[in-house]
Write a protein that holds these residues in place. Sequence first.
Motif, PDB file in Angstrom:
ATOM      1  N   UNK A   1      29.123  23.204  22.249  1.00 37.55           N
ATOM      2  CA  UNK A   1      28.624  24.515  21.846  1.00 37.55           C
ATOM      3  C   UNK A   1      29.400  25.575  22.624  1.00 37.55           C
ATOM      4  N   UNK A   2      29.931  26.555  21.932  1.00 39.11           N
ATOM      5  CA  UNK A   2      30.745  27.577  22.585  1.00 39.11           C
ATOM      6  C   UNK A   2      29.909  28.400  23.566  1.00 39.11           C
ATOM      7  N   UNK A   3      30.411  28.514  24.808  1.00 39.56           N
ATOM      8  CA  UNK A   3      29.726  29.307  25.834  1.00 39.56           C
ATOM      9  C   UNK A   3      30.413  30.660  25.999  1.00 39.56           C
ATOM     10  N   UNK A   4      31.727  30.657  26.156  1.00 36.13           N
ATOM     11  CA  UNK A   4      32.438  31.917  26.328  1.00 36.13           C
ATOM     12  C   UNK A   4      33.883  31.705  26.740  1.00 36.13           C
ATOM     13  N   UNK A   5      34.486  32.760  27.273  1.00 31.00           N
ATOM     14  CA  UNK A   5      35.898  32.750  27.646  1.00 31.00           C
ATOM     15  C   UNK A   5      36.052  33.123  29.119  1.00 31.00           C
ATOM     16  N   UNK A   6      36.928  32.382  29.804  1.00 31.15           N
ATOM     17  CA  UNK A   6      37.159  32.636  31.223  1.00 31.15           C
ATOM     18  C   UNK A   6      37.795  34.011  31.415  1.00 31.15           C
ATOM     19  N   UNK A   7      37.207  34.794  32.322  1.00 33.11           N
ATOM     20  CA  UNK A   7      37.752  36.111  32.643  1.00 33.11           C
ATOM     21  C   UNK A   7      38.585  36.062  33.926  1.00 33.11           C
ATOM     22  N   UNK A   8      38.082  35.305  34.917  1.00 30.66           N
ATOM     23  CA  UNK A   8      38.806  35.208  36.194  1.00 30.66           C
ATOM     24  C   UNK A   8      38.337  33.971  36.943  1.00 30.66           C
ATOM     25  N   UNK A   9      39.147  33.549  37.931  1.00 34.91           N
ATOM     26  CA  UNK A   9      38.799  32.423  38.794  1.00 34.91           C
ATOM     27  C   UNK A   9      38.825  32.907  40.238  1.00 34.91           C
ATOM     28  N   UNK A  10      37.767  32.603  40.980  1.00 33.77           N
ATOM     29  CA  UNK A  10      37.661  33.068  42.368  1.00 33.77           C
ATOM     30  C   UNK A  10      37.149  31.946  43.262  1.00 33.77           C
ATOM     31  N   UNK A  11      37.312  32.141  44.571  1.00 33.30           N
ATOM     32  CA  UNK A  11      36.820  31.166  45.529  1.00 33.30           C
ATOM     33  C   UNK A  11      35.342  31.405  45.803  1.00 33.30           C
ATOM     34  N   UNK A  12      34.607  30.334  45.920  1.00 29.31           N
ATOM     35  CA  UNK A  12      33.170  30.426  46.161  1.00 29.31           C
ATOM     36  C   UNK A  12      32.889  31.004  47.544  1.00 29.31           C
ATOM     37  N   UNK A  13      31.806  31.725  47.644  1.00 27.55           N
ATOM     38  CA  UNK A  13      31.422  32.330  48.913  1.00 27.55           C
ATOM     39  C   UNK A  13      30.818  31.313  49.879  1.00 27.55           C
ATOM     40  N   UNK A  14      30.335  30.178  49.352  1.00 29.81           N
ATOM     41  CA  UNK A  14      29.582  29.237  50.174  1.00 29.81           C
ATOM     42  C   UNK A  14      30.354  27.972  50.550  1.00 29.81           C
ATOM     43  N   UNK A  15      31.381  27.621  49.792  1.00 27.43           N
ATOM     44  CA  UNK A  15      32.142  26.405  50.110  1.00 27.43           C
ATOM     45  C   UNK A  15      33.597  26.569  49.670  1.00 27.43           C
ATOM     46  N   UNK A  16      34.313  25.471  49.673  1.00 32.45           N
ATOM     47  CA  UNK A  16      35.746  25.514  49.370  1.00 32.45           C
ATOM     48  C   UNK A  16      36.046  25.446  47.869  1.00 32.45           C
ATOM     49  N   UNK A  17      35.003  25.286  47.087  1.00 31.21           N
ATOM     50  CA  UNK A  17      35.218  25.179  45.643  1.00 31.21           C
ATOM     51  C   UNK A  17      35.532  26.543  45.025  1.00 31.21           C
TER      52      UNK A  17
END
Length: 297
Positions: free
Chosen positions: A241-257
């Motif tokens: 089911x279509x959710x959406x489109x990626x706008x940007x990728x960033x580093x998580x504030x809480x871990x390395x992911x």
Amino acid sequence: MKKESHKKGLGKLLMVCALMGCLMLSTAAFSSSGVGGVVNLLLMPMQRVSAALSEQMTANAEETAASKEDLLSENKDLKAQINDLNRQLINYDTLKRENEEYKKYLGLKEENQDYQLLAAEVIAKDPDDLYGSITIDQGSRDGVSKNDPVITDAGLLGWVSEVFPTSSRVTTLFHADAKFGARDSQTQETGIMSCTVQSADEGYLRMNYLDSTTKVQEGDLVVTSGLAVESGFGGLFPRNLTVGTVKSVSRSESDASLYALVQPAVDLKNPKDVMVITNFAGKSAAGEDTASSGGNS
């Protein structure tokens, strides 16, 4: 000569007297009953005309009363016919709208033969709900169940959170409880979709727990993974089911992911016509497990 003239005058006088006497006798003999007869004779035609007019007026009054009753009855019948035609028109418009909606989902249905779809219309929005919850015009009487996925022709909108006999409440993906598996259709990488008050206010979803080496990038299409459903772990949404489109990728504030901000494919705060997926492969297990766990995994 004078005597002869006198005799003639006397004769005339006697003749006049005789005529007057006859007239008096005739008048005396002309009794009151005789006068009444003459009067009745003269008035009889008028009486007949009056009686005829009276009868006609009575008949007209009765006919008018009968006509009024007929008109009232006819008017009532016509109103009933109009109401029936209006109901038929509403049903026709509803069926026409639903048919047009089903056409939009024809490809989805062909790709997913297990889907049971039910068209619905948004009838209310909660202005105090930051997450854009809505109410639709289909309920338990129509086959809607709690946790049924709700979509539009653009993609996933949310899920049914409350069900009533003739309506249902739908919680959108902007809600904090909206946590489900997602997949980048280009890279096939998976993550967990969620939303915060801040991201909802900005109009974005978050795809969390991406690997630090992720290849997910702006413009990628994000869809539901369906892994939890297919594994029987209680997920709400089937795959793709279509959710959406990626706008940007960033580093998580809480871990390395890393995480990706995702622009929803659906206008989550202003949907109009929607479709409820009332059944799909794996739904029974998903519904039971989700109900027992109380989550949207």
